[in-house]
Write a protein that holds these residues in place. Structure first.
Motif, PDB file in Angstrom:
ATOM      1  N   LEU A  77       0.927  -1.295   0.061  1.00 28.73           N
ATOM      2  CA  LEU A  77       0.171   0.010   0.002  1.00 28.73           C
ATOM      3  C   LEU A  77       1.022   1.377  -0.276  1.00 28.73           C
ATOM      4  CD1 LEU A  77      -2.990   1.061   0.211  1.00 28.73           C
ATOM      5  CD2 LEU A  77      -2.462   1.133   2.579  1.00 28.73           C
ATOM      6  N   LYS A  78       1.969   1.378   0.764  1.00 35.26           N
ATOM      7  CA  LYS A  78       3.011   2.419   0.985  1.00 35.26           C
ATOM      8  C   LYS A  78       3.730   2.540  -0.458  1.00 35.26           C
ATOM      9  CE  LYS A  78       7.055   2.363   1.868  1.00 35.26           C
ATOM     10  NZ  LYS A  78       8.081   1.352   2.474  1.00 35.26           N
ATOM     11  N   ASN A  79       3.989   1.400  -1.020  1.00 33.33           N
ATOM     12  CA  ASN A  79       4.716   1.790  -2.412  1.00 33.33           C
ATOM     13  C   ASN A  79       4.042   2.088  -3.395  1.00 33.33           C
ATOM     14  OD1 ASN A  79       7.045   0.396  -1.180  1.00 33.33           O
ATOM     15  ND2 ASN A  79       6.565  -1.633  -1.687  1.00 33.33           N
ATOM     16  N   SER A  80       2.471   1.625  -3.545  1.00 32.12           N
ATOM     17  CA  SER A  80       1.541   2.324  -4.548  1.00 32.12           C
ATOM     18  C   SER A  80       1.346   3.620  -4.067  1.00 32.12           C
ATOM     19  CB  SER A  80       0.273   1.315  -4.388  1.00 32.12           C
ATOM     20  OG  SER A  80       0.214   0.211  -5.028  1.00 32.12           O
ATOM     21  N   LEU A  81       1.317   4.225  -2.914  1.00 37.68           N
ATOM     22  CA  LEU A  81       0.976   5.105  -2.595  1.00 37.68           C
ATOM     23  C   LEU A  81       2.225   6.400  -2.992  1.00 37.68           C
ATOM     24  CD1 LEU A  81      -0.770   5.637   0.891  1.00 37.68           C
ATOM     25  CD2 LEU A  81      -1.676   6.435  -1.038  1.00 37.68           C
ATOM     26  N   VAL A  82       3.381   5.797  -2.699  1.00 37.89           N
ATOM     27  CA  VAL A  82       4.552   6.653  -3.196  1.00 37.89           C
ATOM     28  C   VAL A  82       4.467   6.940  -4.555  1.00 37.89           C
ATOM     29  CG1 VAL A  82       7.179   6.791  -3.330  1.00 37.89           C
ATOM     30  CG2 VAL A  82       6.140   6.093  -1.083  1.00 37.89           C
ATOM     31  N   ILE A  83       4.493   6.035  -5.374  1.00 40.43           N
ATOM     32  CA  ILE A  83       4.482   6.129  -6.720  1.00 40.43           C
ATOM     33  C   ILE A  83       3.249   6.942  -7.118  1.00 40.43           C
ATOM     34  CG2 ILE A  83       4.113   4.763  -9.051  1.00 40.43           C
ATOM     35  CD1 ILE A  83       5.770   2.520  -7.469  1.00 40.43           C
ATOM     36  N   THR A  84       2.019   6.398  -6.976  1.00 47.56           N
ATOM     37  CA  THR A  84       0.940   7.396  -7.381  1.00 47.56           C
ATOM     38  C   THR A  84       1.092   8.902  -7.058  1.00 47.56           C
ATOM     39  OG1 THR A  84      -0.373   5.173  -7.194  1.00 47.56           O
ATOM     40  CG2 THR A  84      -1.647   7.323  -7.517  1.00 47.56           C
ATOM     41  N   VAL A  85       1.243   8.999  -5.879  1.00 43.69           N
ATOM     42  CA  VAL A  85       1.335  10.564  -5.147  1.00 43.69           C
ATOM     43  C   VAL A  85       2.216  11.073  -5.917  1.00 43.69           C
ATOM     44  CG1 VAL A  85       1.784  12.048  -3.359  1.00 43.69           C
ATOM     45  CG2 VAL A  85       0.380   9.959  -3.137  1.00 43.69           C
ATOM     46  N   SER A  86       3.642  10.500  -5.925  1.00 45.21           N
ATOM     47  CA  SER A  86       4.737  11.395  -6.844  1.00 45.21           C
ATOM     48  C   SER A  86       4.202  11.638  -8.393  1.00 45.21           C
ATOM     49  CB  SER A  86       6.020  10.461  -6.975  1.00 45.21           C
ATOM     50  OG  SER A  86       6.243  10.122  -5.659  1.00 45.21           O
ATOM     51  N   VAL A  87       3.765  10.528  -9.089  1.00 38.75           N
ATOM     52  CA  VAL A  87       3.291  10.837 -10.429  1.00 38.75           C
ATOM     53  C   VAL A  87       2.496  12.146 -10.565  1.00 38.75           C
ATOM     54  CG1 VAL A  87       2.530   9.825 -12.591  1.00 38.75           C
ATOM     55  CG2 VAL A  87       4.114   8.586 -11.337  1.00 38.75           C
ATOM     56  N   ASN A 117      15.101  -2.599  -9.764  1.00 41.81           N
ATOM     57  CA  ASN A 117      14.468  -2.570  -8.396  1.00 41.81           C
ATOM     58  C   ASN A 117      13.997  -1.288  -7.590  1.00 41.81           C
ATOM     59  OD1 ASN A 117      12.952  -4.100  -6.794  1.00 41.81           O
ATOM     60  ND2 ASN A 117      14.859  -4.718  -5.452  1.00 41.81           N
ATOM     61  N   SER A 118      13.860  -0.079  -8.403  1.00 40.45           N
ATOM     62  CA  SER A 118      13.674   1.090  -8.031  1.00 40.45           C
ATOM     63  C   SER A 118      12.344   1.816  -8.347  1.00 40.45           C
ATOM     64  CB  SER A 118      14.838   1.952  -8.034  1.00 40.45           C
ATOM     65  OG  SER A 118      14.431   3.303  -8.224  1.00 40.45           O
ATOM     66  N   PRO A 119      11.870   2.247  -7.426  1.00 34.39           N
ATOM     67  CA  PRO A 119      10.388   2.970  -7.926  1.00 34.39           C
ATOM     68  C   PRO A 119      10.811   4.414  -8.820  1.00 34.39           C
ATOM     69  CG  PRO A 119      11.022   3.691  -5.761  1.00 34.39           C
ATOM     70  CD  PRO A 119      11.902   2.606  -5.987  1.00 34.39           C
ATOM     71  N   ILE A 120      11.857   4.773  -8.981  1.00 36.05           N
ATOM     72  CA  ILE A 120      12.200   6.009  -9.506  1.00 36.05           C
ATOM     73  C   ILE A 120      11.896   6.014 -10.991  1.00 36.05           C
ATOM     74  CG2 ILE A 120      14.037   7.501 -10.394  1.00 36.05           C
ATOM     75  CD1 ILE A 120      15.379   7.063  -7.549  1.00 36.05           C
ATOM     76  N   PRO A 121      12.425   5.005 -11.826  1.00 38.52           N
ATOM     77  CA  PRO A 121      11.758   4.801 -13.242  1.00 38.52           C
ATOM     78  C   PRO A 121      10.289   4.775 -13.355  1.00 38.52           C
ATOM     79  CG  PRO A 121      13.059   2.810 -12.557  1.00 38.52           C
ATOM     80  CD  PRO A 121      13.401   3.858 -11.483  1.00 38.52           C
ATOM     81  N   VAL A 122       9.725   3.934 -12.464  1.00 37.99           N
ATOM     82  CA  VAL A 122       8.214   3.790 -12.463  1.00 37.99           C
ATOM     83  C   VAL A 122       7.699   5.154 -12.499  1.00 37.99           C
ATOM     84  CG1 VAL A 122       6.381   2.595 -11.574  1.00 37.99           C
ATOM     85  CG2 VAL A 122       8.444   1.582 -11.547  1.00 37.99           C
ATOM     86  N   ILE A 123       8.200   6.017 -11.418  1.00 37.88           N
ATOM     87  CA  ILE A 123       7.510   7.386 -11.313  1.00 37.88           C
ATOM     88  C   ILE A 123       7.899   8.338 -12.507  1.00 37.88           C
ATOM     89  CG2 ILE A 123       7.777   9.505 -10.025  1.00 37.88           C
ATOM     90  CD1 ILE A 123       8.461   7.784  -7.622  1.00 37.88           C
ATOM     91  N   TYR A 124       9.186   8.343 -12.907  1.00 36.58           N
ATOM     92  CA  TYR A 124       9.375   9.126 -14.250  1.00 36.58           C
ATOM     93  C   TYR A 124       8.909   8.613 -15.514  1.00 36.58           C
ATOM     94  CZ  TYR A 124      12.870  11.340 -17.256  1.00 36.58           C
ATOM     95  OH  TYR A 124      13.400  12.565 -18.429  1.00 36.58           O
ATOM     96  N   ILE A 125       8.867   7.167 -15.714  1.00 40.25           N
ATOM     97  CA  ILE A 125       7.953   6.698 -16.990  1.00 40.25           C
ATOM     98  C   ILE A 125       6.632   7.071 -16.808  1.00 40.25           C
ATOM     99  CG2 ILE A 125       7.927   4.871 -18.410  1.00 40.25           C
ATOM    100  CD1 ILE A 125      10.413   3.951 -17.311  1.00 40.25           C
ATOM    101  N   TYR A 144      -0.081  -2.293 -13.593  1.00 34.80           N
ATOM    102  CA  TYR A 144       0.780  -3.667 -13.341  1.00 34.80           C
ATOM    103  C   TYR A 144       1.811  -3.462 -14.136  1.00 34.80           C
ATOM    104  CZ  TYR A 144       2.174  -8.375 -13.078  1.00 34.80           C
ATOM    105  OH  TYR A 144       2.964  -9.547 -13.038  1.00 34.80           O
ATOM    106  N   LEU A 145       1.788  -3.472 -15.204  1.00 29.49           N
ATOM    107  CA  LEU A 145       2.950  -3.775 -16.214  1.00 29.49           C
ATOM    108  C   LEU A 145       3.986  -3.028 -15.983  1.00 29.49           C
ATOM    109  CD1 LEU A 145       3.832  -5.559 -18.423  1.00 29.49           C
ATOM    110  CD2 LEU A 145       2.533  -4.194 -20.255  1.00 29.49           C
ATOM    111  N   LEU A 146       3.895  -1.612 -15.786  1.00 29.04           N
ATOM    112  CA  LEU A 146       5.059  -0.810 -15.694  1.00 29.04           C
ATOM    113  C   LEU A 146       5.870  -1.122 -14.296  1.00 29.04           C
ATOM    114  CD1 LEU A 146       6.795   1.853 -16.762  1.00 29.04           C
ATOM    115  CD2 LEU A 146       5.070   3.130 -15.721  1.00 29.04           C
ATOM    116  N   SER A 147       5.180  -1.372 -13.301  1.00 25.60           N
ATOM    117  CA  SER A 147       5.698  -1.593 -12.222  1.00 25.60           C
ATOM    118  C   SER A 147       6.296  -2.777 -12.095  1.00 25.60           C
ATOM    119  CB  SER A 147       4.902  -1.600 -11.065  1.00 25.60           C
ATOM    120  OG  SER A 147       3.553  -0.733 -11.196  1.00 25.60           O
ATOM    121  N   ALA A 148       5.786  -3.817 -12.684  1.00 25.92           N
ATOM    122  CA  ALA A 148       6.301  -5.157 -12.727  1.00 25.92           C
ATOM    123  C   ALA A 148       7.721  -5.306 -13.588  1.00 25.92           C
ATOM    124  CB  ALA A 148       5.161  -6.079 -13.524  1.00 25.92           C
ATOM    125  N   LEU A 149       7.911  -4.315 -14.519  1.00 30.08           N
ATOM    126  CA  LEU A 149       9.245  -4.178 -15.144  1.00 30.08           C
ATOM    127  C   LEU A 149      10.226  -3.924 -14.309  1.00 30.08           C
ATOM    128  CD1 LEU A 149       7.924  -2.530 -18.431  1.00 30.08           C
ATOM    129  CD2 LEU A 149       8.233  -5.047 -18.118  1.00 30.08           C
TER     130      LEU A 149
END
Lengths: 293, 275
Positions: free
Chosen positions: B68-78, B135-143, B209-214
């Motif tokens: 939940l925290k990981n999803s929140l970090v990515i969603t809020v940042s984007v 294994n980092s949320p940074i590219p997930v957020i950036y992309i 799902y897909l982008l995070s899974a990559l």
């Protein structure tokens, strides 16, 4: 443009516009161009061990019956989903712009399937197909419903169409509602006063008036269905016996399960060309008619 | 009398439609409170005793709060980046008539139809292998920002075009620079469209799902949709906790939707006209 703004023009472009362009270039355009290069190499995904093989990946692809089966299956799935979701979405749009009370309440609740992602949706339906429908089938003695639809190739494809349409029709419903809302009420009124039946008012007055909504919904459904991935993965995972593996899932599996990145990228380029052609067609159709929603 | 019958018919039809769209959720909720045995023998029966225990079990097994925290970090940042950068760029597109801007704008709009698969593999290669962001949320957020930026410019531009230029003009004559004009006068007027944009982007990123899974491959980095996948694959014989897990995982988005449903439905319509 205003004179005072002209003075600041490059400052505006630099500070306001360029960051967005750079992110977009690095996240989409450069990877895309790089992807075209990858489709011409043989690469196992590990390190920099790739060799340029020219069009070999494409040549291999065109000899690969499984690739065409997957494309063909995606086209069949798309046709089914586009028809089903649009017919249901249109009917819902009509119902939810009628004299019904609490229309907004129904719009809000029916849209709910779109709030959850494809992964969760696929799993929820998987258990409904496995245990819900089979329980109904056994109790009522319906033979084909007694065993899970997902274990039979044809039925699994139908199941995938049904689940996708279940979600997509609720999405299209919102667009059709907007379309029907914009049909002037006095036109419908006038037709009714002139003695037109409810059916012919619908067919000759209201339906032509929402032509642009129909175009939008048709293309939206085509593109979405052609790129289906998440629900495909969680509902059937391509099974049974690869019979429901759509093209997007196939690309994913070729790359990240079989580790054939060049092959996967060649398939992805073909998918891109197909989707681009569909989009060009869409642009052509929508530019011919004034878009009104 | 005839009108009353019509109203009843319409209401019945709408109720049937609503049941068709909601029954999977009802079944999920019902079975999350039963034992797996009760679930497989009859999914439609009521539980003999309510199994609240499925919930803490699912929460612990799927590391719910971590994902939940990981999803929140990515969603809020984007979302924050999008609602900042998107409207700014849209302002330039709406007000500055320069070939450079126009060219990129139409190019961006056209790119919205490209399937993600067309650049999925190179994304992994570039960001994970070459730049070392594995294994980092940074590219997930950036992309994530890169994938949503075109739509956000498109959406806000439409709204900006309806704000009269006289407002810009008055401020500029008063000696206000373009940048201050935007932040002090234009941006506050954009609030309704920014809310629509926000809920629309949030839903897409949250459910991705897909982008995070990559990019994310260890359990402590996984987002909720990834966790559902792992959980459902691992515990494929223990259905009731799985139902509890599914309920938990869709709950945050459902609450979000109920709070912002007006804007979401608005966004669907506006997003559709992009053709």
């Amino acid at each position: 443009m205003l004179n005072a703004q002209k003075k600041d023009m490059w400052k505006l472009i630099l500070i306001f516009f360029l960051p967005a362009v750079i992110i977009w270039l690095t996240a989409m355009v450069i990877p895309f161009i790089y992807g075209i290069w990858i489709s011409f190499v043989k690469w196992d995904g590990i390190g920099d061990n790739y060799t340029f093989v020219s069009v070999a990946n494409y040549a291999k692809l065109f000899r690969n019956a499984k690739f065409f089966q997957s494309l063909n299956r995606t086209a069949v799935y798309t046709l089914g989903t586009v028809v089903l979701s649009n017919v249901v979405g249109l009917a819902l749009g009509l119902l939810l712009t009628s004299a019904l009370k609490a229309r907004n309440f129904f719009r809000t609740t029916i849209f709910v399937p779109n709030v959850i992602g494809g992964v969760a949706m696929g799993y929820i339906w998987k258990y409904i197909f496995h245990y819900g429908f089979t329980a109904v089938g056994k109790n009522l003695g319906i033979d084909w419903l007694s065993k899970s639809m997902l274990s039979d190739p044809t039925n699994a494809l139908i199941a995938l169409v049904v689940v996708s349409s279940w979600q997509l029709s609720a999405y299209l419903m919102i667009i059709y509602v907007a379309g029907f809302t914009n049909v002037p009420g006095d036109m419908v009124e006038a037709a009714r006063v002139d003695g037109a039946s409810a059916w012919s008012t619908f067919w000759h007055v209201r339906l032509p008036m929402i032509r642009s909504s129909i175009t939008i919904c048709l293309f939206l459904a085509i593109v979405r269905s052609f790129m289906v991935f998440e629900v495909n993965m969680s509902l059937t995972d391509g099974g049974p016996y690869n019979s429901t593996e759509m093209i997007a899932l196939r690309i994913y599996n070729t790359a990240f399960v079989s580790l054939k990145f060049g092959d996967a990228q060649a398939q992805a380029v073909i998918l891109f060309i197909i989707v681009a052609l569909i989009s060009v067609l869409q642009a052509y159709f929508t530019s011919r008619k004034e878009i009104q929603l | 009398m005839k009108e009353k019958n019509l109203h009843i018919t319409l209401l019945v039809l709408a109720l049937i439609a609503m049941m068709f769209y909601l029954f999977p959720f009802a079944l999920m909720l019902l079975n999350s409170l039963k034992t797996t045995g009760e679930f497989t023998s009859n999914p439609f029966a009521m539980p003999t005793t309510i199994q609240w225990g499925n919930y803490p079990y699912a929460i612990a097994e799927m590391h719910f709060f971590t994902s939940l925290k990981n999803s929140l970090v990515i969603t809020v940042s984007v979302c924050l980046l999008i609602i900042m950068l998107g409207p700014m760029a849209a302002y330039v597109v709406s007000r500055v008539k320069h070939p450079f801007v126009t060219f990129f704008y139409y190019f961006m709009i056209a790119s919205m139809c490209a399937p993600f698969q067309a650049y999925m593999i190179p994304l992994v290669k570039l960001y994970a292998s070459k730049l070392g962001f594995s294994n980092s949320p940074i590219p997930v957020i950036y992309i994530g920002v890169g994938l949503n930026i075109s739509f956000s410019i498109f959406l806000v531009r439409g709204f900006l075009n309806s704000i009269p230029r006289e407002i810009d003009e008055a401020a500029l004559i008063d000696g206000c620079g373009s940048i201050r004009l935007y932040f002090n006068i234009i941006q506050p007027m954009l609030t309704p469209i920014i809310i629509t944009l926000l809920v629309f982007v949030a839903m897409g990123v949250w459910n991705d799902y897909l982008l995070s899974a990559l990019f994310l491959n260890t359990q402590d980095k996984r987002t909720l949709p990834m966790m559902i996948r792992v959980f459902c694959a691992q515990y494929s014989n223990d259905y009731s906790p799985m139902m509890a897990g599914l309920v938990m995982s869709i709950m945050p988005m459902l609450i979000f939707y109920l709070m912002g449903q007006k804007h979401i439905l608005e966004g669907v319509v506006q997003g559709a006209i992009k053709g």
